[in-house]
Design a protein around this motif. Sequence first.
Motif, PDB file in Angstrom:
ATOM      1  N   MET A  81       0.874  -1.173   0.000  1.00 17.89           N
ATOM      2  CA  MET A  81       0.000   0.000   0.000  1.00 17.89           C
ATOM      3  C   MET A  81       0.912   1.224   0.000  1.00 17.89           C
ATOM      4  N   THR A  82       0.505   2.262  -0.685  1.00 19.18           N
ATOM      5  CA  THR A  82       1.253   3.513  -0.706  1.00 19.18           C
ATOM      6  C   THR A  82       0.425   4.567   0.013  1.00 19.18           C
ATOM      7  N   ILE A  83       1.066   5.279   0.921  1.00 23.67           N
ATOM      8  CA  ILE A  83       0.391   6.316   1.698  1.00 23.67           C
ATOM      9  C   ILE A  83       1.069   7.643   1.379  1.00 23.67           C
ATOM     10  N   GLU A  84       0.261   8.632   0.981  1.00 23.84           N
ATOM     11  CA  GLU A  84       0.772   9.950   0.617  1.00 23.84           C
ATOM     12  C   GLU A  84       0.151  10.997   1.526  1.00 23.84           C
ATOM     13  N   TYR A  85       0.951  12.019   1.869  1.00 24.62           N
ATOM     14  CA  TYR A  85       0.501  13.141   2.695  1.00 24.62           C
ATOM     15  C   TYR A  85       0.722  14.450   1.956  1.00 24.62           C
ATOM     16  N   PHE A  86      -0.285  15.299   1.975  1.00 24.00           N
ATOM     17  CA  PHE A  86      -0.216  16.636   1.379  1.00 24.00           C
ATOM     18  C   PHE A  86      -0.709  17.633   2.410  1.00 24.00           C
ATOM     19  N   GLU A  87      -0.157  18.845   2.382  1.00 22.87           N
ATOM     20  CA  GLU A  87      -0.684  19.877   3.262  1.00 22.87           C
ATOM     21  C   GLU A  87      -2.041  20.311   2.712  1.00 22.87           C
ATOM     22  N   MET A  94       3.789  17.159  -2.267  1.00 18.81           N
ATOM     23  CA  MET A  94       3.687  16.054  -1.328  1.00 18.81           C
ATOM     24  C   MET A  94       4.635  16.286  -0.157  1.00 18.81           C
ATOM     25  N   VAL A  95       4.132  16.110   1.065  1.00 13.99           N
ATOM     26  CA  VAL A  95       4.947  16.267   2.271  1.00 13.99           C
ATOM     27  C   VAL A  95       5.712  14.980   2.548  1.00 13.99           C
ATOM     28  N   ASP A  96       5.038  13.833   2.401  1.00 15.09           N
ATOM     29  CA  ASP A  96       5.676  12.559   2.711  1.00 15.09           C
ATOM     30  C   ASP A  96       4.948  11.455   1.948  1.00 15.09           C
ATOM     31  N   GLN A  97       5.664  10.364   1.725  1.00 16.77           N
ATOM     32  CA  GLN A  97       5.105   9.182   1.080  1.00 16.77           C
ATOM     33  C   GLN A  97       5.865   7.979   1.602  1.00 16.77           C
ATOM     34  N   ARG A 125      -1.129  22.242  11.794  1.00 18.29           N
ATOM     35  CA  ARG A 125      -1.439  22.153  10.366  1.00 18.29           C
ATOM     36  C   ARG A 125      -2.349  20.960  10.104  1.00 18.29           C
ATOM     37  N   THR A 126      -3.068  21.027   9.017  1.00 20.77           N
ATOM     38  CA  THR A 126      -3.928  19.923   8.597  1.00 20.77           C
ATOM     39  C   THR A 126      -3.344  19.310   7.335  1.00 20.77           C
ATOM     40  N   TYR A 127      -3.300  17.990   7.300  1.00 31.83           N
ATOM     41  CA  TYR A 127      -2.729  17.256   6.177  1.00 31.83           C
ATOM     42  C   TYR A 127      -3.759  16.292   5.603  1.00 31.83           C
ATOM     43  N   ILE A 128      -3.742  16.167   4.299  1.00 32.73           N
ATOM     44  CA  ILE A 128      -4.577  15.193   3.602  1.00 32.73           C
ATOM     45  C   ILE A 128      -3.775  13.900   3.517  1.00 32.73           C
ATOM     46  N   ILE A 129      -4.411  12.795   3.847  1.00 30.73           N
ATOM     47  CA  ILE A 129      -3.772  11.484   3.755  1.00 30.73           C
ATOM     48  C   ILE A 129      -4.520  10.680   2.700  1.00 30.73           C
ATOM     49  N   LYS A 130      -3.757  10.124   1.764  1.00 30.86           N
ATOM     50  CA  LYS A 130      -4.327   9.292   0.711  1.00 30.86           C
ATOM     51  C   LYS A 130      -3.707   7.904   0.818  1.00 30.86           C
ATOM     52  N   VAL A 131      -4.555   6.893   0.807  1.00 35.98           N
ATOM     53  CA  VAL A 131      -4.102   5.510   0.897  1.00 35.98           C
ATOM     54  C   VAL A 131      -4.498   4.813  -0.399  1.00 35.98           C
ATOM     55  N   GLY A 132      -3.528   4.197  -1.051  1.00 28.70           N
ATOM     56  CA  GLY A 132      -3.802   3.518  -2.310  1.00 28.70           C
ATOM     57  C   GLY A 132      -2.663   2.609  -2.703  1.00 28.70           C
ATOM     58  N   GLN A 133      -2.555   2.363  -3.994  1.00 28.25           N
ATOM     59  CA  GLN A 133      -1.494   1.502  -4.504  1.00 28.25           C
ATOM     60  C   GLN A 133      -0.953   2.075  -5.807  1.00 28.25           C
ATOM     61  N   LEU A 134       0.293   1.723  -6.096  1.00 31.99           N
ATOM     62  CA  LEU A 134       0.887   2.068  -7.383  1.00 31.99           C
ATOM     63  C   LEU A 134       0.518   0.958  -8.356  1.00 31.99           C
ATOM     64  N   LEU A 135      -0.257   1.305  -9.381  1.00 30.18           N
ATOM     65  CA  LEU A 135      -0.671   0.354 -10.396  1.00 30.18           C
ATOM     66  C   LEU A 135      -0.210   0.865 -11.756  1.00 30.18           C
ATOM     67  N   LYS A 136       0.550   0.048 -12.455  1.00 26.60           N
ATOM     68  CA  LYS A 136       1.097   0.425 -13.767  1.00 26.60           C
ATOM     69  C   LYS A 136       1.826   1.768 -13.695  1.00 26.60           C
ATOM     70  N   GLY A 137       2.564   1.973 -12.593  1.00 28.17           N
ATOM     71  CA  GLY A 137       3.373   3.170 -12.432  1.00 28.17           C
ATOM     72  C   GLY A 137       2.628   4.410 -11.982  1.00 28.17           C
ATOM     73  N   PHE A 139      -0.173   6.224  -9.104  1.00 22.92           N
ATOM     74  CA  PHE A 139      -0.822   6.103  -7.798  1.00 22.92           C
ATOM     75  C   PHE A 139      -2.331   6.112  -7.980  1.00 22.92           C
ATOM     76  N   VAL A 140      -2.997   5.102  -7.420  1.00 23.67           N
ATOM     77  CA  VAL A 140      -4.458   5.014  -7.430  1.00 23.67           C
ATOM     78  C   VAL A 140      -4.915   5.107  -5.983  1.00 23.67           C
ATOM     79  N   ALA A 141      -5.631   6.183  -5.646  1.00 27.35           N
ATOM     80  CA  ALA A 141      -6.106   6.395  -4.275  1.00 27.35           C
ATOM     81  C   ALA A 141      -7.379   5.595  -4.046  1.00 27.35           C
ATOM     82  N   TYR A 142      -7.424   4.856  -2.930  1.00 27.19           N
ATOM     83  CA  TYR A 142      -8.601   4.089  -2.550  1.00 27.19           C
ATOM     84  C   TYR A 142      -9.386   4.777  -1.439  1.00 27.19           C
ATOM     85  N   ALA A 143      -8.690   5.559  -0.620  1.00 27.99           N
ATOM     86  CA  ALA A 143      -9.347   6.225   0.506  1.00 27.99           C
ATOM     87  C   ALA A 143      -8.580   7.501   0.845  1.00 27.99           C
TER      88      ALA A 143
END
Length: 150
Positions: A81-87, A94-97, A125-137, A139-143
């Motif tokens: 699973m790939t987790i991405e954070y944005f402010e 992107m702040v972190d992945q 600060r408030t950050y957006i968290i996206k949880v998904g997977q890297l598919l065919k190169g 990022f696809v966010a699931y939540a």
Amino acid sequence: MKTRAPQAPAEAADPNVAIAKSYGGKVWVQDDSIRSVSGAPLRAWLESHKAPGEVASKTKDGPWTISFLAVFKKPALKGPMTIEYFEHGDMTSMVDQYSAPNDQACLVFVDTHDLEPDQGFNKGRTYIIKVGQLLKGKFVAYATGQVTTK
């Protein structure tokens, strides 16, 4: 007249399918540990917790340790699973992945992560968290959810 052999009972349905229909696409964040549950206990937990989480640092200059639970609309594939954070308000930087192991196709994913000041996380600060997977190169966010540091 031929008789048919009795068929094996149908495989039990995933207890989280109905939960995915109601709560899919959202992430819940808190600074306390979240244990992995499913079915009725998971529904009760989701109903008793607000999705936008606020977390406090346990030490003055230390990281904010978060636990999060993501519910997907459709099962994630087996694999990292790939987790991405944005402010909040700036989805271009992107702040972190990071990647977390995922050993099975799932509708619910639970993990823990440190939001490090050295990575760009700041108090208040408030950050957006996206949880998904890297598919065919890509990022696809699931939540998606958000977390506020205090």
